[in-house]
Design a protein around this motif. Structure first.
Motif, mmCIF file in Angstrom:
data_model
loop_
_atom_site.group_PDB
_atom_site.id
_atom_site.type_symbol
_atom_site.label_atom_id
_atom_site.label_comp_id
_atom_site.label_asym_id
_atom_site.label_seq_id
_atom_site.Cartn_x
_atom_site.Cartn_y
_atom_site.Cartn_z
ATOM 1 N N TYR A 96 35.893 29.760 23.432
ATOM 2 C CA TYR A 96 36.672 28.606 22.975
ATOM 3 C C TYR A 96 35.712 27.591 22.361
ATOM 4 O O TYR A 96 34.601 27.410 22.858
ATOM 5 N N VAL B 83 42.171 35.983 29.798
ATOM 6 C CA VAL B 83 43.440 35.807 30.507
ATOM 7 C C VAL B 83 44.007 37.137 30.965
ATOM 8 O O VAL B 83 44.697 37.223 31.975
ATOM 9 N N TYR C 202 41.067 32.566 34.544
ATOM 10 C CA TYR C 202 41.396 31.519 33.593
ATOM 11 C C TYR C 202 40.291 30.500 33.370
ATOM 12 O O TYR C 202 40.258 29.847 32.345
ATOM 13 N N GLU C 203 39.394 30.352 34.334
ATOM 14 C CA GLU C 203 38.491 29.222 34.278
ATOM 15 C C GLU C 203 37.556 29.324 33.083
ATOM 16 O O GLU C 203 36.971 30.374 32.817
ATOM 17 N N GLN C 204 37.437 28.211 32.370
ATOM 18 C CA GLN C 204 36.534 28.142 31.233
ATOM 19 C C GLN C 204 35.239 27.477 31.681
ATOM 20 O O GLN C 204 35.260 26.426 32.300
ATOM 21 N N PHE D 15 31.813 25.746 30.436
ATOM 22 C CA PHE D 15 31.359 25.051 29.245
ATOM 23 C C PHE D 15 29.851 25.144 29.070
ATOM 24 O O PHE D 15 29.082 25.085 30.043
ATOM 25 N N TYR E 264 42.676 21.451 35.805
ATOM 26 C CA TYR E 264 41.247 21.391 36.081
ATOM 27 C C TYR E 264 40.788 19.939 36.092
ATOM 28 O O TYR E 264 41.310 19.100 35.352
ATOM 29 N N TYR F 81 37.151 17.815 35.585
ATOM 30 C CA TYR F 81 35.771 17.917 35.149
ATOM 31 C C TYR F 81 35.089 16.563 35.299
ATOM 32 O O TYR F 81 35.713 15.515 35.173
ATOM 33 N N SER G 1 27.281 17.922 29.293
ATOM 34 C CA SER G 1 28.381 18.872 29.260
ATOM 35 C C SER G 1 29.439 18.526 30.307
ATOM 36 O O SER G 1 29.324 17.551 31.039
#
Lengths: 115, 109
Positions: free
Chosen positions: A33, A97, A102-104, A106, B33, B35, B42
């Motif tokens: 993503y 998915v 699901y967890e993205q 970064f 979520y 963050y 980040s």
């Protein structure tokens, strides 16, 4: 544990130039993503890829394009840069998915400054 | 179109105090979520909330999710200076995340 790698970390370009940002997902992650975060803003979704195919598209300008390669890394190409493109660009990856994960996660981001 | 609203947008707290950040969203989603982001850094994942009634705690932070009310909360207990950062909630919208505007938290000694 391996994390998402982005390069370069910082990039300075002039207006109307082009830029290429690279993202290397966590090993075995097949979904990537891209998000753009302007100064003082929340991250905005640009585009995503699953198994090298574009899976979703957000507010990505026509001047930008992206792809995911056979090794699952992704590149975001930005042309005719404008001052407003100055931002932090994050890449995130996930297991996908279809694997019920699901967890993205970064990456550290690329800070693009357009002068 | 999914909209995510966070409040407050700015929170100045004294050390040792408790407070709650709220995250409302406009359409159904089962994944939310939280963050943390330090300036220029980040996004650090704090909590993943996957079901109605989910509650998770880590240190001085506790997050909960009410999918029926479309509301998540991030509760801060006995704040310390190290918690100063920007906190974002993000709602999964077809596997792309829609973020709230963020809450800038400043904890004062």
């Amino acid at each position: 544990a391996a994390g998402v790698i982005q390069s370069p970390r910082h990039l300075i370009k002039e207006k109307r130039e082009t830029a290429t940002l690279k993202c290397y997902p966590i090993p075995r992650h097949d979904t990537v993503y891209w998000y753009q975060q302007g100064p003082g803003q929340d991250p905005q979704f640009l585009i995503s890829f699953y198994e090298k195919m574009q899976s979703d598209k957000g507010s990505i300008p026509d001047r930008f394009s992206a792809q995911q390669f056979s090794d699952y890394h992704s590149e975001l190409n930005m042309s005719s840069l404008e001052l407003g493109d100055s931002a932090l660009y994050f890449c995130a990856s996930s297991l996908g998915v279809y694997k019920n994960s699901y967890e993205q996660y970064f990456g550290p981001g690329t800070r693009l400054t357009v002068t | 179109e999914l909209k995510v609203e966070q409040n407050p947008l700015f929170l100045s707290m004294q050390e040792g105090k408790n407070y709650t950040i709220y995250c409302n969203y406009s359409t159904t989603s089962d994944r939310l979520y939280w963050y943390r982001q330090d300036p220029g850094k980040s996004l650090e994942s704090l909590f993943v909330l996957l079901s109605n009634g989910a509650v998770k705690q880590e240190g001085r932070l506790m997050a909960s999710l009410d999918t029926k009310a479309r509301l998540s909360t991030l509760h801060i207990t006995a704040a310390v200076h190290d918690l100063s950062a920007t906190y974002f909630c993000a709602v999964d919208n077809g596997n792309k995340l829609v973020f709230g505007a963020g809450t800038i938290l400043r904890v004062k000694s």
